[in-house]
Design an enzyme around this catalytic site. Structure first.
Site, mmCIF file in Angstrom:
data_model
loop_
_atom_site.group_PDB
_atom_site.id
_atom_site.type_symbol
_atom_site.label_atom_id
_atom_site.label_comp_id
_atom_site.label_asym_id
_atom_site.label_seq_id
_atom_site.Cartn_x
_atom_site.Cartn_y
_atom_site.Cartn_z
ATOM 1 N N GLU A 247 89.686 101.253 45.195
ATOM 2 C CA GLU A 247 89.183 99.876 45.133
ATOM 3 C C GLU A 247 87.755 99.811 45.677
ATOM 4 O O GLU A 247 86.886 99.132 45.129
ATOM 5 C CB GLU A 247 90.066 98.928 45.950
ATOM 6 N N HIS B 150 92.577 93.586 41.966
ATOM 7 C CA HIS B 150 94.031 93.554 42.114
ATOM 8 C C HIS B 150 94.545 94.987 42.251
ATOM 9 O O HIS B 150 94.113 95.879 41.502
ATOM 10 C CB HIS B 150 94.659 92.872 40.895
ATOM 11 N N GLY C 191 89.283 92.419 54.889
ATOM 12 C CA GLY C 191 87.962 92.491 54.247
ATOM 13 C C GLY C 191 87.411 93.882 54.043
ATOM 14 O O GLY C 191 86.195 94.076 54.064
ATOM 15 N N SER C 192 88.277 94.854 53.749
ATOM 16 C CA SER C 192 87.715 96.194 53.514
ATOM 17 C C SER C 192 86.957 96.246 52.184
ATOM 18 O O SER C 192 85.957 96.965 52.064
ATOM 19 C CB SER C 192 88.801 97.269 53.586
ATOM 20 N N ASN C 193 87.405 95.489 51.193
ATOM 21 C CA ASN C 193 86.635 95.428 49.939
ATOM 22 C C ASN C 193 85.305 94.706 50.169
ATOM 23 O O ASN C 193 84.279 95.090 49.600
ATOM 24 C CB ASN C 193 87.441 94.748 48.838
ATOM 25 N N MET D 117 93.986 85.018 49.556
ATOM 26 C CA MET D 117 95.441 84.979 49.369
ATOM 27 C C MET D 117 95.971 83.611 48.926
ATOM 28 O O MET D 117 97.127 83.288 49.196
ATOM 29 C CB MET D 117 96.144 85.439 50.649
ATOM 30 N N ARG D 118 95.146 82.817 48.280
ATOM 31 C CA ARG D 118 95.629 81.547 47.749
ATOM 32 C C ARG D 118 95.396 81.496 46.249
ATOM 33 O O ARG D 118 94.364 81.989 45.779
ATOM 34 C CB ARG D 118 94.884 80.370 48.373
ATOM 35 N N VAL E 94 97.981 83.722 36.995
ATOM 36 C CA VAL E 94 97.690 84.609 38.123
ATOM 37 C C VAL E 94 97.576 86.068 37.664
ATOM 38 O O VAL E 94 98.401 86.559 36.894
ATOM 39 C CB VAL E 94 98.793 84.472 39.206
ATOM 40 N N ASP E 95 96.540 86.765 38.139
ATOM 41 C CA ASP E 95 96.300 88.184 37.864
ATOM 42 C C ASP E 95 96.216 88.481 36.362
ATOM 43 O O ASP E 95 96.674 89.528 35.898
ATOM 44 C CB ASP E 95 97.373 89.059 38.549
#
Ligand code: GRF
Length: 214
Positions: free
Chosen positions: A180, A115, A18-20, A96-97, A150-151
């Protein structure tokens, strides 16, 4: 007294350190920031990032996949928690899902992600090692609206990081991560203050407001 700014209620979804999330919390600590973090959702009870939410007295919802019969029920449970909290925008930050098409459709244009690559290069995992292996001289990170693939999705903002000859995946990751932490709050501020419009795959400056009649 200055009137209080109406801040957009947002949720941040995490799975890990959780750094973002911490960067978004720090930005939203300024009352002039146009978004407030109303809820943090984690799919893991042991996510390190939950401590950042607790430290800032932000409500948390832990929604674990193992308690739901299928992905559709899991995603619906997340949507229910988000809606209960009155969230208008959802920020994925190391969640991460892969979310179901139904979830992505429900939150269409109200769901953003960060991302660690300059999309559309290197979607998926292990982006830093893959950037080194590909020999790119410039790497970076992207904030984008989420679409079913995805992405993928309209790009809100990107930050570039030069690749150095002696970079390892770890050193490159650390420099990208620092970007980021700057990029995500700036991108969220832009979205929350509605200074954009989406045109196909592009996020453009908002059309100027129509002149007042008369
Ligand atoms: C970040 O690199 C982000 O770009 C990716 O997952 C990582 C999450 O890191 N989506 P953190 O949990 O925010 O520290």
């Amino acid at each position: 007294m200055t009137p209080a700014v109406r801040r957009l209620p947002v949720a941040v979804m995490i799975s890990g350190r959780g750094s973002n999330l911490a960067a978004l919390i720090a930005a939203a600590a300024d009352p002039a920031f146009p978004a407030e973090i109303a809820l943090v959702v984690s799919d893991r009870a042991d996510a390190g990032g939950l401590a950042h939410a607790a430290g800032a007295r932000i409500a948390t919802a832990i929604v674990e996949r193992r308690f739901y019969p299928d992905k559709a029920a899991f995603d619906a449970a997340i949507t229910a928690r988000l809606e209960q909290a009155g969230v208008a925008l959802v920020c994925l930050a190391g969640f991460m899902r892969v979310l179901s098409d139904a979830f992505v459709a429900h939150w269409h244009d109200r769901l953003i992600n960060i991302h660690p690559s300059l999309l559309p290069a290197f979607p998926g995992l292990d982006t830093h090692a893959r950037a080194l292996a590909a020999g790119v001289r410039v790497h970076g990170c992207t904030v984008h609206f989420v679409r079913a693939e995805v992405d993928s999705g309209p790009i809100v903002a990107q930050a570039a990081v030069p690749v150095q000859d002696d970079d390892t995946a770890e050193s490159l990751a650390a420099r990208v991560l620092a970007e980021e932490h700057r990029l995500y709050p700036a991108a969220l501020a832009r979205i929350a203050s509605r200074r954009f419009r989406i045109d196909g795959n592009r996020v453009l400056a908002a059309a100027p407001a129509a002149p007042a009649p008369g």
